[in-house]
Design an enzyme around this catalytic site. Structure first.
Site, PDB file in Angstrom:
ATOM      1  N   CYS A 231       0.844  -1.193   0.000  1.00 28.09           N
ATOM      2  CA  CYS A 231       0.000   0.000   0.000  1.00 28.09           C
ATOM      3  C   CYS A 231       0.880   1.244   0.000  1.00 28.09           C
ATOM      4  CB  CYS A 231      -0.959   0.001   1.188  1.00 28.09           C
ATOM      5  SG  CYS A 231      -0.168   0.228   2.799  1.00 28.09           S
ATOM      6  N   THR A 232       0.257   2.386  -0.119  1.00 30.96           N
ATOM      7  CA  THR A 232       1.024   3.630  -0.231  1.00 30.96           C
ATOM      8  C   THR A 232       1.878   3.900   1.007  1.00 30.96           C
ATOM      9  OG1 THR A 232      -0.939   4.843   0.466  1.00 30.96           O
ATOM     10  CG2 THR A 232      -0.481   4.774  -1.879  1.00 30.96           C
TER      11      THR A 232
END
Length: 106
Positions: free
Chosen positions: A9-10
Site C-alpha cells: 500500500c502507499t
C-alpha cells in the site's frame, strides 16, 4: 490451487498486512496453498522464491503502488487489485479466481 502474491500500500503499513492476512485466510479456508509477499516501509518480507512462483497457478497483486520485481510474474496469470478489495472481499475474490481458472481449463 497454488496462489502467490504481493501486498503493498502507499504507506506500506496497515493495509499491506491486512490485505495479506485476509487473502491468506480466504485462500486457506477454500483449501488452497497460498503465500503472499509484503512490500512495505520495512522492506520486503516473506519474499517469494522462483520455485514458488513457477509452481503457482495464479498471482494476486494487491497493491495501491507499483511493486518491485513484477517481472518475476511475466509468464503467469496475474490478478491486479487494490488493497481494499483484498481486505473487504477476499472470499469473493478467491471464488472469482477459481471460476476463471476452471473456465480456462475446460
Amino acid at each position: 490451487m497454488k496462489i502467490v502474491g504481493v501486498a503493498a500500500c502507499t504507506a506500506g503499513i496497515a493495509h499491506t498486512y491486512l490485505a495479506k492476512e485476509k487473502l491468506v485466510k480466504a485462500a486457506q479456508e477454500a483449501g488452497h496453498i497460498v503465500k503472499i509477499e509484503t512490500q512495505g516501509t520495512i522492506g520486503t518480507e516473506d519474499e517469494l522464491t522462483a520455485k514458488e512462483i513457477t509452481d503457482a497457478d495464479v498471482v494476486i497483486i494487491a497493491a495501491d503502488i507499483s511493486i518491485s520485481g513484477r517481472e518475476r510474474f511475466k509468464d503467469k496469470k496475474v490478478i491486479q487489485i487494490p488493497t481494499h478489495i483484498a481486505m473487504k472481499s477476499p472470499k469473493a475474490l478467491v471464488k472469482k479466481i477459481e471460476a476463471e481458472l476452471n473456465a480456462a481449463s475446460e
